[in-house]
Design a protein around this motif. Structure first.
Motif, PDB file in Angstrom:
ATOM      1  N   ARG A  79       0.835  -1.203   0.000  1.00 22.28           N
ATOM      2  CA  ARG A  79       0.000   0.000   0.000  1.00 22.28           C
ATOM      3  C   ARG A  79       0.869   1.253   0.000  1.00 22.28           C
ATOM      4  NH1 ARG A  79      -3.678  -0.612   4.898  1.00 22.28           N
ATOM      5  NH2 ARG A  79      -2.394  -2.396   5.447  1.00 22.28           N
ATOM      6  N   ARG A  80       1.930   1.211   0.791  1.00 21.13           N
ATOM      7  CA  ARG A  80       2.870   2.335   0.811  1.00 21.13           C
ATOM      8  C   ARG A  80       3.453   2.548  -0.577  1.00 21.13           C
ATOM      9  NH1 ARG A  80       7.992   3.277   0.727  1.00 21.13           N
ATOM     10  NH2 ARG A  80       8.895   5.008   1.847  1.00 21.13           N
ATOM     11  N   GLN A  81       3.806   1.472  -1.245  1.00 20.93           N
ATOM     12  CA  GLN A  81       4.394   1.558  -2.590  1.00 20.93           C
ATOM     13  C   GLN A  81       3.396   2.162  -3.581  1.00 20.93           C
ATOM     14  OE1 GLN A  81       7.599   1.011  -3.298  1.00 20.93           O
ATOM     15  NE2 GLN A  81       7.203   1.741  -5.359  1.00 20.93           N
ATOM     16  N   ILE A  82       2.141   1.750  -3.510  1.00 19.95           N
ATOM     17  CA  ILE A  82       1.107   2.308  -4.388  1.00 19.95           C
ATOM     18  C   ILE A  82       1.012   3.816  -4.189  1.00 19.95           C
ATOM     19  CG2 ILE A  82      -1.405   2.452  -4.742  1.00 19.95           C
ATOM     20  CD1 ILE A  82      -1.486  -0.607  -4.358  1.00 19.95           C
ATOM     21  N   LEU A  83       0.969   4.234  -2.929  1.00 22.36           N
ATOM     22  CA  LEU A  83       0.863   5.666  -2.642  1.00 22.36           C
ATOM     23  C   LEU A  83       2.132   6.415  -3.058  1.00 22.36           C
ATOM     24  CD1 LEU A  83      -0.986   5.672   0.791  1.00 22.36           C
ATOM     25  CD2 LEU A  83      -1.935   6.089  -1.490  1.00 22.36           C
ATOM     26  N   GLN A  84       3.286   5.795  -2.856  1.00 24.26           N
ATOM     27  CA  GLN A  84       4.548   6.417  -3.248  1.00 24.26           C
ATOM     28  C   GLN A  84       4.593   6.627  -4.767  1.00 24.26           C
ATOM     29  OE1 GLN A  84       6.774   7.339  -0.832  1.00 24.26           O
ATOM     30  NE2 GLN A  84       7.864   8.424  -2.418  1.00 24.26           N
ATOM     31  N   GLU A  85       4.192   5.630  -5.528  1.00 27.48           N
ATOM     32  CA  GLU A  85       4.181   5.744  -6.992  1.00 27.48           C
ATOM     33  C   GLU A  85       3.183   6.810  -7.443  1.00 27.48           C
ATOM     34  OE1 GLU A  85       3.437   1.773  -8.388  1.00 27.48           O
ATOM     35  OE2 GLU A  85       5.407   1.061  -7.709  1.00 27.48           O
ATOM     36  N   HIS A  86       2.026   6.833  -6.789  1.00 30.15           N
ATOM     37  CA  HIS A  86       1.024   7.831  -7.153  1.00 30.15           C
ATOM     38  C   HIS A  86       1.528   9.236  -6.818  1.00 30.15           C
ATOM     39  CE1 HIS A  86      -2.810   9.479  -8.215  1.00 30.15           C
ATOM     40  NE2 HIS A  86      -2.909  10.050  -7.019  1.00 30.15           N
ATOM     41  N   LYS A  87       2.164   9.385  -5.678  1.00 36.24           N
ATOM     42  CA  LYS A  87       2.737  10.682  -5.276  1.00 36.24           C
ATOM     43  C   LYS A  87       3.726  11.161  -6.326  1.00 36.24           C
ATOM     44  CE  LYS A  87       5.658  12.683  -1.643  1.00 36.24           C
ATOM     45  NZ  LYS A  87       6.996  12.750  -2.211  1.00 36.24           N
ATOM     46  N   GLN A  88       4.584  10.278  -6.787  1.00 33.13           N
ATOM     47  CA  GLN A  88       5.565  10.626  -7.819  1.00 33.13           C
ATOM     48  C   GLN A  88       4.861  11.096  -9.088  1.00 33.13           C
ATOM     49  OE1 GLN A  88       8.926  10.701  -7.550  1.00 33.13           O
ATOM     50  NE2 GLN A  88       9.064  11.472  -9.625  1.00 33.13           N
ATOM     51  N   SER A  89       3.815  10.404  -9.478  1.00 36.38           N
ATOM     52  CA  SER A  89       3.052  10.777 -10.666  1.00 36.38           C
ATOM     53  C   SER A  89       2.404  12.153 -10.497  1.00 36.38           C
ATOM     54  CB  SER A  89       1.981   9.721 -10.932  1.00 36.38           C
ATOM     55  OG  SER A  89       1.111  10.129 -11.957  1.00 36.38           O
ATOM     56  N   VAL A  90       1.834  12.395  -9.327  1.00 37.29           N
ATOM     57  CA  VAL A  90       1.198  13.690  -9.052  1.00 37.29           C
ATOM     58  C   VAL A  90       2.231  14.806  -9.082  1.00 37.29           C
ATOM     59  CG1 VAL A  90      -0.014  15.044  -7.285  1.00 37.29           C
ATOM     60  CG2 VAL A  90      -0.740  12.701  -7.762  1.00 37.29           C
ATOM     61  N   GLU A  91       3.398  14.571  -8.488  1.00 40.22           N
ATOM     62  CA  GLU A  91       4.453  15.584  -8.481  1.00 40.22           C
ATOM     63  C   GLU A  91       4.927  15.909  -9.901  1.00 40.22           C
ATOM     64  OE1 GLU A  91       6.348  14.787  -4.049  1.00 40.22           O
ATOM     65  OE2 GLU A  91       7.266  13.797  -5.780  1.00 40.22           O
ATOM     66  N   GLU A  92       5.032  14.895 -10.742  1.00 43.14           N
ATOM     67  CA  GLU A  92       5.454  15.125 -12.131  1.00 43.14           C
ATOM     68  C   GLU A  92       4.410  15.948 -12.877  1.00 43.14           C
ATOM     69  OE1 GLU A  92       6.203  11.186 -13.624  1.00 43.14           O
ATOM     70  OE2 GLU A  92       8.007  10.952 -12.379  1.00 43.14           O
ATOM     71  N   LYS A  93       3.139  15.611 -12.687  1.00 45.50           N
ATOM     72  CA  LYS A  93       2.064  16.365 -13.350  1.00 45.50           C
ATOM     73  C   LYS A  93       2.013  17.794 -12.834  1.00 45.50           C
ATOM     74  CE  LYS A  93      -0.775  12.295 -14.113  1.00 45.50           C
ATOM     75  NZ  LYS A  93      -1.947  11.537 -13.647  1.00 45.50           N
ATOM     76  N   LEU A  94       2.226  17.963 -11.545  1.00 43.06           N
ATOM     77  CA  LEU A  94       2.222  19.295 -10.955  1.00 43.06           C
ATOM     78  C   LEU A  94       3.360  20.139 -11.518  1.00 43.06           C
ATOM     79  CD1 LEU A  94       1.026  21.303  -8.952  1.00 43.06           C
ATOM     80  CD2 LEU A  94       2.413  20.235  -7.172  1.00 43.06           C
ATOM     81  N   ALA A  95       4.535  19.565 -11.638  1.00 44.71           N
ATOM     82  CA  ALA A  95       5.679  20.293 -12.195  1.00 44.71           C
ATOM     83  C   ALA A  95       5.392  20.712 -13.638  1.00 44.71           C
ATOM     84  CB  ALA A  95       6.943  19.434 -12.123  1.00 44.71           C
ATOM     85  N   LEU A  96       4.795  19.825 -14.400  1.00 45.11           N
ATOM     86  CA  LEU A  96       4.446  20.150 -15.784  1.00 45.11           C
ATOM     87  C   LEU A  96       3.402  21.258 -15.826  1.00 45.11           C
ATOM     88  CD1 LEU A  96       4.788  19.477 -18.783  1.00 45.11           C
ATOM     89  CD2 LEU A  96       2.997  17.744 -18.502  1.00 45.11           C
ATOM     90  N   THR A  97       2.405  21.172 -14.955  1.00 44.46           N
ATOM     91  CA  THR A  97       1.369  22.206 -14.899  1.00 44.46           C
ATOM     92  C   THR A  97       1.967  23.558 -14.510  1.00 44.46           C
ATOM     93  OG1 THR A  97      -0.342  20.587 -14.366  1.00 44.46           O
ATOM     94  CG2 THR A  97      -0.800  22.874 -13.771  1.00 44.46           C
ATOM     95  N   LEU A  98       2.878  23.569 -13.547  1.00 41.69           N
ATOM     96  CA  LEU A  98       3.523  24.818 -13.150  1.00 41.69           C
ATOM     97  C   LEU A  98       4.351  25.404 -14.292  1.00 41.69           C
ATOM     98  CD1 LEU A  98       4.563  23.975  -9.488  1.00 41.69           C
ATOM     99  CD2 LEU A  98       2.777  25.576 -10.244  1.00 41.69           C
TER     100      LEU A  98
END
Length: 127
Positions: A81-100
């Motif tokens: 579960r931690r790994q799922i959330l960690q991978e999702h966090k990474q994906s969100v951070e990448e999308k956020l950086a692109l959006t910024l």
């Protein structure tokens, strides 16, 4: 205990979406009152908080369902579960950086229009 209408307002989602989540097994164990209406407890509200956050940040419902089923399996799935959330966090951070990055381009274009259309002094802009 919360009614479906109260939960709907809390999360700004429709009652049909709540029923869909329940039918799909994403929002489990919804009890009914004596009149047969759905009632939600604090643990379901807590789960909905996470569910909405995951969904709004792009996690597919199937992945959310997988995460929930792991939670039911207990502590032996903590690392997965931690790994799922960690991978999702990474994906969100990448999308956020692109959006910024895109936002910066939009802001620069607005500054250009401010100079050309509104005749503002470009030296007075702070970026």
């Amino acid at each position: 205990m919360y009614t479906i209408n109260e939960v709907r307002k809390m999360f700004d989602i429709s009652a049909s979406t709540l029923r869909f989540y329940e039918n799909e097994g994403i929002l489990p164990e919804i009890r009914r009152d004596t009149n047969g209406r759905r009632v939600y407890d604090d643990s379901q509200i807590e789960w909905l908080n996470l569910l909405v956050a995951l969904k709004d940040t792009g996690m597919p419902l199937e992945k959310i369902k997988e995460y929930l089923h792991m939670a039911y399996e207990g502590d032996n799935t903590l690392e997965q579960r931690r790994q799922i959330l960690q991978e999702h966090k990474q994906s969100v951070e990448e999308k956020l950086a692109l959006t910024l990055n895109h936002l910066e381009k939009i802001n620069n274009k607005i500054i250009l229009y401010d100079v050309l259309v509104l005749k503002k002094d470009p030296q007075k802009f702070t970026i």
